[in-house]
Design a protein around this motif. Structure first.
Motif, PDB file in Angstrom:
ATOM      1  N   LEU A 266      15.118  -0.287   4.477  1.00 52.98           N
ATOM      2  CA  LEU A 266      16.010  -0.223   3.320  1.00 52.98           C
ATOM      3  C   LEU A 266      17.367  -0.863   3.584  1.00 52.98           C
ATOM      4  N   ASP A 267      17.663  -1.149   4.846  1.00 52.60           N
ATOM      5  CA  ASP A 267      18.889  -1.870   5.190  1.00 52.60           C
ATOM      6  C   ASP A 267      18.623  -3.360   5.362  1.00 52.60           C
ATOM      7  N   GLY A 268      17.394  -3.767   5.001  1.00 57.81           N
ATOM      8  CA  GLY A 268      17.019  -5.172   5.116  1.00 57.81           C
ATOM      9  C   GLY A 268      16.400  -5.674   3.823  1.00 57.81           C
ATOM     10  N   ILE A 269      15.445  -6.580   3.963  1.00 55.74           N
ATOM     11  CA  ILE A 269      14.787  -7.146   2.787  1.00 55.74           C
ATOM     12  C   ILE A 269      13.297  -6.818   2.815  1.00 55.74           C
ATOM     13  N   SER A 270      12.647  -7.012   1.689  1.00 51.79           N
ATOM     14  CA  SER A 270      11.235  -6.667   1.570  1.00 51.79           C
ATOM     15  C   SER A 270      10.347  -7.883   1.806  1.00 51.79           C
ATOM     16  N   ARG A 271       9.067  -7.609   1.924  1.00 56.81           N
ATOM     17  CA  ARG A 271       8.070  -8.660   1.879  1.00 56.81           C
ATOM     18  C   ARG A 271       8.007  -9.224   0.450  1.00 56.81           C
ATOM     19  N   THR A 272       7.193 -10.241   0.271  1.00 54.58           N
ATOM     20  CA  THR A 272       7.025 -10.851  -1.043  1.00 54.58           C
ATOM     21  C   THR A 272       6.267  -9.922  -1.980  1.00 54.58           C
ATOM     22  N   LEU A 273       6.839  -9.674  -3.140  1.00 56.81           N
ATOM     23  CA  LEU A 273       6.168  -8.889  -4.176  1.00 56.81           C
ATOM     24  C   LEU A 273       5.101  -9.752  -4.830  1.00 56.81           C
ATOM     25  N   SER A 274       3.885  -9.237  -4.937  1.00 60.75           N
ATOM     26  CA  SER A 274       2.793 -10.020  -5.509  1.00 60.75           C
ATOM     27  C   SER A 274       2.222  -9.333  -6.749  1.00 60.75           C
ATOM     28  N   ALA A 275       1.378 -10.056  -7.463  1.00 55.72           N
ATOM     29  CA  ALA A 275       0.773  -9.524  -8.684  1.00 55.72           C
ATOM     30  C   ALA A 275      -0.200  -8.386  -8.382  1.00 55.72           C
ATOM     31  N   ARG A 276      -0.640  -8.259  -7.127  1.00 58.27           N
ATOM     32  CA  ARG A 276      -1.581  -7.202  -6.765  1.00 58.27           C
ATOM     33  C   ARG A 276      -0.875  -5.883  -6.434  1.00 58.27           C
ATOM     34  N   TYR A 277       0.413  -5.851  -6.613  1.00 57.82           N
ATOM     35  CA  TYR A 277       1.190  -4.670  -6.242  1.00 57.82           C
ATOM     36  C   TYR A 277       0.708  -3.413  -6.954  1.00 57.82           C
ATOM     37  N   TYR A 278       0.146  -3.589  -8.140  1.00 60.99           N
ATOM     38  CA  TYR A 278      -0.324  -2.437  -8.916  1.00 60.99           C
ATOM     39  C   TYR A 278      -1.463  -1.694  -8.224  1.00 60.99           C
ATOM     40  N   LYS A 279      -2.165  -2.350  -7.305  1.00 60.13           N
ATOM     41  CA  LYS A 279      -3.339  -1.738  -6.688  1.00 60.13           C
ATOM     42  C   LYS A 279      -2.969  -0.577  -5.766  1.00 60.13           C
ATOM     43  N   ASP A 280      -2.095  -0.838  -4.791  1.00 59.48           N
ATOM     44  CA  ASP A 280      -1.735   0.229  -3.854  1.00 59.48           C
ATOM     45  C   ASP A 280      -0.286   0.141  -3.372  1.00 59.48           C
ATOM     46  N   GLY A 281       0.431  -0.895  -3.808  1.00 65.70           N
ATOM     47  CA  GLY A 281       1.828  -1.032  -3.399  1.00 65.70           C
ATOM     48  C   GLY A 281       2.028  -1.359  -1.938  1.00 65.70           C
ATOM     49  N   SER A 282       0.969  -1.781  -1.254  1.00 64.88           N
ATOM     50  CA  SER A 282       1.008  -1.864   0.210  1.00 64.88           C
ATOM     51  C   SER A 282       2.035  -2.830   0.780  1.00 64.88           C
ATOM     52  N   GLU A 283       2.354  -3.920   0.063  1.00 63.29           N
ATOM     53  CA  GLU A 283       3.255  -4.912   0.671  1.00 63.29           C
ATOM     54  C   GLU A 283       4.718  -4.482   0.662  1.00 63.29           C
ATOM     55  N   VAL A 284       5.086  -3.596  -0.267  1.00 75.04           N
ATOM     56  CA  VAL A 284       6.482  -3.123  -0.315  1.00 75.04           C
ATOM     57  C   VAL A 284       6.466  -1.610  -0.527  1.00 75.04           C
ATOM     58  N   LEU A 285       6.373  -0.868   0.568  1.00 71.33           N
ATOM     59  CA  LEU A 285       6.393   0.582   0.501  1.00 71.33           C
ATOM     60  C   LEU A 285       7.795   1.090   0.811  1.00 71.33           C
ATOM     61  N   ILE A 286       8.209   2.132   0.102  1.00 71.73           N
ATOM     62  CA  ILE A 286       9.553   2.683   0.261  1.00 71.73           C
ATOM     63  C   ILE A 286       9.481   4.037   0.968  1.00 71.73           C
TER      64      ILE A 286
END
Length: 327
Positions: free
Chosen positions: A235-255
């Motif tokens: 949270l003090d940095g940046i995220s991975r690329t948000l993709s259209a598949r994010y709706y499936k499980d949110g795996s690329e950008v978890l908080i």
């Protein structure tokens, strides 16, 4: 063309990220096209008009004249088979043959018919290496050789304007040789904390089943030497690329959450912020559709800076002197 009074068209419009960028640069949209009905709903809610549908069914001569063509077209393979055979038979060939059947063809036919002063196209970074570089080669050949545009392209990372690593290729062209350079954008040094909402509904927390499945999948992949892994975001940095598949499980950008060992997804509003959309942007579709839409969208402030550079060149007519000028 009067200063701050240029017109543009918005192709493959999605939810209007390109339109927002060019409107901020002083332009007026005179035509838009988007085939997805859910994206059309979001577009209408924010711009007061429904984009025309499938661009492949739209006659280029029915599109209004415009100064700048803008669009983030999908990447598709091109086939160059048969071109040499047509040459040997003295049959016509060119971009109609090399690009027919792809969505880039629709951009090419509109450019040919309407001859705008400039264009800005956007695509995924992998366009540069797609099909061993053949795809980009045909695109550039079409724009330069067949359509006569002065073309520039560059891969840019949106992390300078939003807290997200997101590399995309931008292709800019002018109807005349032009002194253009992509903007050098100061790093705003945003971090994930900057885009998070203060109160988040519990529904965005992953279920224990999904969280356990992601951990198992990551462990199995690591054991096999593969690269899959969920993205627990710093949270003090940046995220991975948000993709259209994010709706499936949110795996690329978890908080990560303070009082819960199970992480959560971003909310749709947080996704909007991660893509640089304004707070006033209306989200009128389901969460699943919103995730798809923002995952497919453009990073608005990055495109805005590029758009301003394009507009400045067109309005100031920064023409590059060529050898032809001396002959």
């Amino acid at each position: 063309m009067k200063k701050d009074a240029f017109t543009f068209i918005d192709l493959f419009a999605g939810i209007g990220g390109m339109r927002l960028a060019f409107e901020r640069a002083g332009g007026r949209c005179v035509f838009s096209s988007e085939w997805n009905k859910f994206s059309q709903q979001t577009y209408e809610a924010n711009f007061g008009e429904v984009p025309e549908g499938d661009i492949t069914n739209i006659n280029e001569n029915d599109i209004p004249d415009h100064d700048i063509l803008a669009g983030g077209f999908p990447c598709q393979p091109f086939s160059i088979a048969g071109v040499s055979k047509k040459q040997s038979l003295n049959r016509p060939h060119g971009f109609e043959d090399e690009t027919q059947g792809t969505l880039f063809f629709d951009i090419a036919r509109i450019l040919k018919a309407k001859r705008p002063k400039a264009f800005l196209l956007e695509n995924v970074k992998n366009l540069q290496s797609h099909d061993k570089g053949k795809t980009l080669k045909i695109i550039l050949k079409t724009l330069r050789d067949h359509l006569g545009y002065d073309v520039h392209y560059k891969i840019m990372d949106a992390k300078v304007v939003v807290p997200q690593h997101r590399e995309r290729i931008f292709i800019v062209g002018f109807s005349e040789p032009t002194e253009f350079s992509f903007p050098e954008i100061p790093d705003r040094k945003l971090i994930m904390h900057d885009i998070l909402e203060s109160k988040v509904d519990k529904k965005y927390t992953l279920t224990k089943g999904v969280w356990n499945a992601l951990q198992r999948h990551a462990a199995n992949s690591k054991a096999k030497g593969n690269g899959f892994g969920y993205g627990m975001t710093n949270l003090d940095g940046i995220s991975r690329t948000l993709s259209a598949r994010y709706y499936k499980d949110g795996s690329e950008v978890l908080i990560p959450q303070k009082n819960n060992p199970v992480p959560r997804r971003l909310t749709p509003r947080e996704c909007a912020r991660l893509m640089g959309f304004p707070e006033s942007f209306k989200i009128v579709v389901s969460d699943s559709q919103a995730y798809r839409q923002f995952g497919n969208a453009l990073v608005v402030p990055l495109v805005e800076e590029i758009a301003k550079s394009v507009v400045e060149c067109v309005q100031s007519k920064k023409r590059r002197i060529t050898i032809a000028d001396y002959t």
